[in-house]
Design a protein around this motif. Sequence first.
Motif, mmCIF file in Angstrom:
data_model
loop_
_atom_site.group_PDB
_atom_site.id
_atom_site.type_symbol
_atom_site.label_atom_id
_atom_site.label_comp_id
_atom_site.label_asym_id
_atom_site.label_seq_id
_atom_site.Cartn_x
_atom_site.Cartn_y
_atom_site.Cartn_z
ATOM 1 N N ASN A 122 3.438 -5.076 1.297
ATOM 2 C CA ASN A 122 1.992 -4.843 1.311
ATOM 3 C C ASN A 122 1.727 -3.391 1.705
ATOM 4 N N LEU A 123 1.109 -2.636 0.793
ATOM 5 C CA LEU A 123 0.738 -1.248 1.073
ATOM 6 C C LEU A 123 -0.673 -1.014 0.550
ATOM 7 N N ASP A 124 -1.479 -0.330 1.334
ATOM 8 C CA ASP A 124 -2.838 0.041 0.929
ATOM 9 C C ASP A 124 -2.918 1.556 0.972
ATOM 10 N N ILE A 125 -2.808 2.200 -0.197
ATOM 11 C CA ILE A 125 -2.732 3.652 -0.304
ATOM 12 C C ILE A 125 -4.114 4.186 -0.687
ATOM 13 N N MET B 166 -9.232 17.286 -13.180
ATOM 14 C CA MET B 166 -8.344 16.139 -12.982
ATOM 15 C C MET B 166 -9.147 14.900 -12.600
ATOM 16 N N ALA B 167 -8.607 13.753 -12.977
ATOM 17 C CA ALA B 167 -9.231 12.508 -12.542
ATOM 18 C C ALA B 167 -9.106 12.381 -11.026
ATOM 19 N N GLU B 168 -10.165 11.851 -10.398
ATOM 20 C CA GLU B 168 -10.110 11.657 -8.958
ATOM 21 C C GLU B 168 -9.071 10.600 -8.638
ATOM 22 N N GLY B 169 -8.257 10.901 -7.617
ATOM 23 C CA GLY B 169 -7.216 9.952 -7.242
ATOM 24 C C GLY B 169 -7.810 8.626 -6.812
ATOM 25 N N ARG B 170 -7.236 7.557 -7.284
ATOM 26 C CA ARG B 170 -7.732 6.230 -6.954
ATOM 27 C C ARG B 170 -6.794 5.538 -5.966
ATOM 28 N N SER B 171 -7.335 4.585 -5.242
ATOM 29 C CA SER B 171 -6.527 3.830 -4.293
ATOM 30 C C SER B 171 -5.494 2.991 -5.038
ATOM 31 N N VAL B 172 -4.379 2.713 -4.368
ATOM 32 C CA VAL B 172 -3.329 1.841 -4.907
ATOM 33 C C VAL B 172 -3.051 0.767 -3.871
ATOM 34 N N VAL B 173 -3.183 -0.483 -4.274
ATOM 35 C CA VAL B 173 -2.884 -1.603 -3.384
ATOM 36 C C VAL B 173 -1.682 -2.347 -3.944
ATOM 37 N N ILE B 174 -0.627 -2.421 -3.140
ATOM 38 C CA ILE B 174 0.547 -3.240 -3.469
ATOM 39 C C ILE B 174 0.427 -4.493 -2.616
ATOM 40 N N ASP B 175 0.103 -5.591 -3.263
ATOM 41 C CA ASP B 175 -0.338 -6.806 -2.581
ATOM 42 C C ASP B 175 0.726 -7.899 -2.675
ATOM 43 N N GLY B 176 1.506 -8.043 -1.598
ATOM 44 C CA GLY B 176 2.492 -9.124 -1.530
ATOM 45 C C GLY B 176 3.527 -9.092 -2.634
ATOM 46 N N VAL B 177 4.008 -7.890 -2.987
ATOM 47 C CA VAL B 177 4.928 -7.752 -4.127
ATOM 48 C C VAL B 177 6.354 -8.129 -3.731
ATOM 49 N N THR B 178 6.916 -9.039 -4.507
ATOM 50 C CA THR B 178 8.322 -9.435 -4.396
ATOM 51 C C THR B 178 8.946 -9.328 -5.779
ATOM 52 N N HIS B 179 10.193 -8.841 -5.820
ATOM 53 C CA HIS B 179 10.899 -8.808 -7.109
ATOM 54 C C HIS B 179 12.340 -9.256 -6.904
ATOM 55 N N ARG B 180 12.762 -10.167 -7.776
ATOM 56 C CA ARG B 180 14.115 -10.711 -7.706
ATOM 57 C C ARG B 180 14.873 -10.391 -8.988
ATOM 58 N N TYR B 181 16.151 -10.084 -8.833
ATOM 59 C CA TYR B 181 17.081 -10.003 -9.958
ATOM 60 C C TYR B 181 18.014 -11.204 -9.826
ATOM 61 N N GLY B 182 17.683 -12.294 -10.503
ATOM 62 C CA GLY B 182 18.459 -13.516 -10.319
ATOM 63 C C GLY B 182 18.296 -14.016 -8.898
#
Length: 358
Positions: free
Chosen positions: A26-29, A1-17
């Motif tokens: 902000n998450l640093d996994i 298996m591929a070695e698990g890589r870090s995941v950074v969610i950096d200031g994510v905002t999502h709007r529906y209208g």
Amino acid sequence: MAEGRSVVIDGVTHRYGESVAVEGINLDIRGGELVSLLGPSGCGKTTLLRIVAGFLRQTEGRVIVGDQVMDDLPPSRRAVGIVFQNYALFPHLSVAENVAYGLAARGAPKVEQAAEARRLLDLVQLGAMAERYPRQLSGGQQQRVALARALAIRPAVLLLDEPFAALDKNLRLDMQIEVKRLQRVAGVTTILVTHDQEEALSLSDRVAVLSQGRLEQFAAPTTVYDAPETLFVNTFVGSANTMPGVLLDQDRASARIALDAGGEIVARAPSRRIASGARVVACLRPEHLRLTEEPEGIAGVVEMALPLGPTVVHEVRVGAGSPLKIAEPRLGGAALRPPGTAVRVAVAPGLASAFPAA
């Protein structure tokens, strides 16, 4: 298996209208970590998962896997494996063909497809069922096929969207253990979406608690349970009794609170300083309370006793507020306290949490 890589969610905002689904997350996994996104329906956890997968393009912020920004890549190029709540197996393909589907779509040689399908089916203990069809499998077996299919593409990140919701209680526990085992063997970074608190606390290396699109706390399961940072986390994760009162004084470690129901307790110091004399809410886990004969306990009356195997939960009315839930070990043959029994409630010092009153 591929070695698990870090995941950074950096200031994510999502709007529906005009509606904001997630705001400033902000998450640093860490690579190889299993993180749960926990919260009630509508808190934004599935939206966040879909953004990581590439099914949605966020309004603001970045998603970084390893050292690569993912935002301009389609789902097929993100090295992400996904297991949905309904498993989404192809009914006209055999189990082996379902597992090999992602490899076939990427143009892998048939020999490689067959070998990898066999290896993964052995890994999920379904090697003998390779030629069966999904309709011939139980729900738990279908889920293991879906996991094997997600792992076949050697993902850097595995995304699990409420994967246990359709299973009954006993099978759900078995599959949670199986997923944890497979995740550890594969070493793949995993993000699990769930609204089940026990599931998140038992499976995760860390838990991200969401409410109304905002991140309330991101910490180890024991920290989320023992040291919640907000009133929402304290009342959503596990059971909690809430008791209003007045903050008398506090230092860096503890706070002294006069309860409206009578008596004083020592709680953990609030995460942010509150002025002495301010109204607060003290949150106490059922296991932080006990029934006592000591006179300094809070006076109350038993309203109900619920035997739950090795534990008994008493509901005790103190003052005019909601009854307190008190969890105690139930010794074999011990009689339950009948409704109407006068009791006193003692609080373990330093374990309650204190928050500003709304």
